[in-house]
Motif scaffolding. Sequence first.
Motif, short mmCIF file in Angstrom:
data_model
loop_
_atom_site.label_atom_id
_atom_site.label_comp_id
_atom_site.label_asym_id
_atom_site.label_seq_id
_atom_site.Cartn_x
_atom_site.Cartn_y
_atom_site.Cartn_z
N SER A 23 0.78 -1.09 -0.23
CA SER A 23 0.34 -0.29 0.08
C SER A 23 1.11 1.11 0.46
O SER A 23 0.47 1.77 -0.17
CB SER A 23 -0.91 -0.08 1.34
OG SER A 23 -0.50 0.12 2.41
N CYS A 63 -7.95 4.39 -1.76
CA CYS A 63 -7.19 3.39 -1.41
C CYS A 63 -6.30 3.22 -0.21
O CYS A 63 -6.98 2.78 0.56
CB CYS A 63 -5.27 3.12 -2.59
SG CYS A 63 -4.54 1.95 -2.10
N ARG A 65 -7.59 5.20 2.33
CA ARG A 65 -8.35 4.97 3.33
C ARG A 65 -9.30 3.95 3.27
O ARG A 65 -9.34 3.45 4.67
CB ARG A 65 -9.38 6.39 2.97
CG ARG A 65 -11.02 6.31 3.78
CD ARG A 65 -11.65 7.14 3.06
NE ARG A 65 -12.27 6.41 1.75
CZ ARG A 65 -12.42 7.00 1.07
NH1 ARG A 65 -11.94 8.07 0.47
NH2 ARG A 65 -13.01 6.61 -0.21
N ASP A 66 -8.64 2.87 2.41
CA ASP A 66 -9.37 1.44 2.23
C ASP A 66 -9.26 0.72 3.48
O ASP A 66 -9.32 -0.34 3.89
CB ASP A 66 -9.30 1.43 0.92
CG ASP A 66 -10.81 1.27 -0.09
OD1 ASP A 66 -11.92 2.16 0.63
OD2 ASP A 66 -10.56 1.73 -0.99
N CYS A 67 -7.56 0.49 3.19
CA CYS A 67 -5.93 0.67 3.99
C CYS A 67 -6.64 1.09 5.94
O CYS A 67 -5.71 0.43 6.17
CB CYS A 67 -4.43 1.05 3.09
SG CYS A 67 -4.80 -0.24 1.90
N LYS A 68 -7.71 1.83 6.14
CA LYS A 68 -7.31 2.45 7.17
C LYS A 68 -6.29 3.09 7.69
O LYS A 68 -5.22 3.31 9.13
CB LYS A 68 -7.17 0.95 8.26
CG LYS A 68 -9.33 0.62 7.89
CD LYS A 68 -10.03 1.19 7.32
CE LYS A 68 -11.65 0.34 7.39
NZ LYS A 68 -12.26 0.90 6.85
N LEU A 69 -5.45 3.69 6.59
CA LEU A 69 -3.83 4.43 7.08
C LEU A 69 -4.57 6.06 6.87
O LEU A 69 -3.49 6.35 7.38
CB LEU A 69 -2.91 3.67 5.64
CG LEU A 69 -2.52 2.15 5.75
CD1 LEU A 69 -1.30 2.34 4.83
CD2 LEU A 69 -2.09 2.06 7.17
N GLU A 71 -7.67 8.81 7.32
CA GLU A 71 -9.05 8.62 7.84
C GLU A 71 -9.65 10.07 7.32
O GLU A 71 -8.45 11.30 7.14
CB GLU A 71 -9.64 8.99 9.13
CG GLU A 71 -8.78 9.59 9.85
CD GLU A 71 -8.90 8.75 10.88
OE1 GLU A 71 -9.36 8.12 11.80
OE2 GLU A 71 -8.10 10.29 12.44
N ARG A 73 -11.87 13.44 7.80
CA ARG A 73 -13.14 14.53 8.59
C ARG A 73 -13.87 15.34 7.47
O ARG A 73 -12.96 16.20 7.32
CB ARG A 73 -11.71 15.42 9.55
CG ARG A 73 -12.89 16.18 10.58
CD ARG A 73 -11.86 16.99 11.72
NE ARG A 73 -11.11 17.30 11.12
CZ ARG A 73 -11.26 19.01 11.22
NH1 ARG A 73 -12.48 19.75 11.11
NH2 ARG A 73 -10.46 19.22 10.62
N TYR A 81 -8.46 15.08 5.38
CA TYR A 81 -7.66 13.96 5.30
C TYR A 81 -6.08 14.22 6.45
O TYR A 81 -5.70 15.12 6.77
CB TYR A 81 -6.86 13.44 4.17
CG TYR A 81 -8.80 13.30 3.17
CD1 TYR A 81 -8.99 11.69 3.47
CD2 TYR A 81 -8.70 14.32 2.93
CE1 TYR A 81 -10.23 11.65 2.86
CE2 TYR A 81 -10.39 13.68 1.77
CZ TYR A 81 -10.79 12.76 2.32
OH TYR A 81 -12.02 11.91 0.94
N ALA A 84 -5.04 8.04 9.82
CA ALA A 84 -5.09 7.27 10.80
C ALA A 84 -4.74 6.94 11.66
O ALA A 84 -4.58 6.69 12.96
CB ALA A 84 -6.26 6.46 10.17
N GLN A 85 -3.34 6.15 11.28
CA GLN A 85 -2.37 5.48 12.10
C GLN A 85 -0.80 6.21 12.65
O GLN A 85 -0.42 6.42 11.57
CB GLN A 85 -1.97 3.90 11.98
CG GLN A 85 -2.85 3.15 11.43
CD GLN A 85 -4.06 2.86 11.87
OE1 GLN A 85 -3.48 2.66 13.77
NE2 GLN A 85 -5.33 3.26 11.95
#
Length: 121
Positions: A23, A63, A65-69, A71, A73, A81, A84-85
């Motif tokens: 990713s 992509c 965002r889908d990987c939760k990397l 997020e 607001r 953006y 997220a981690q």
Amino acid sequence: MAIDTCSGPQGKSLEPAAALFRSLSETTRLAIVQRLANGEARIADLVAELGLAQSTVSAHVACLRDCKLVEGRPVGRQVFYSLAQPELISLLKSAETLLSATGSAVALCPNYGLAAKAADG
């Protein structure tokens, strides 16, 4: 088609780690992550700063965002953006340290370096 199910020392699958690195392996996604490490941004901000098309930036942010990397607001009609981690910042710093230690070896790697990328076209 066989799926590579290589396991780590404790018998854990290495596939999630490989997916994480995949990713981040595209230069546009890596540039977005590096930019978001400095604070949140809208798609328009990323487009202006990276000099890429809006559709390209949007696809890569989706992509991530889908990987939760990454997020989003929402604020009115805008979305800001951010990472997220926060551990991604440490990962990027570790990568920079590793690249400094290896010099140009990674860039010259015949499988994944700059020459291999040029050959893929």
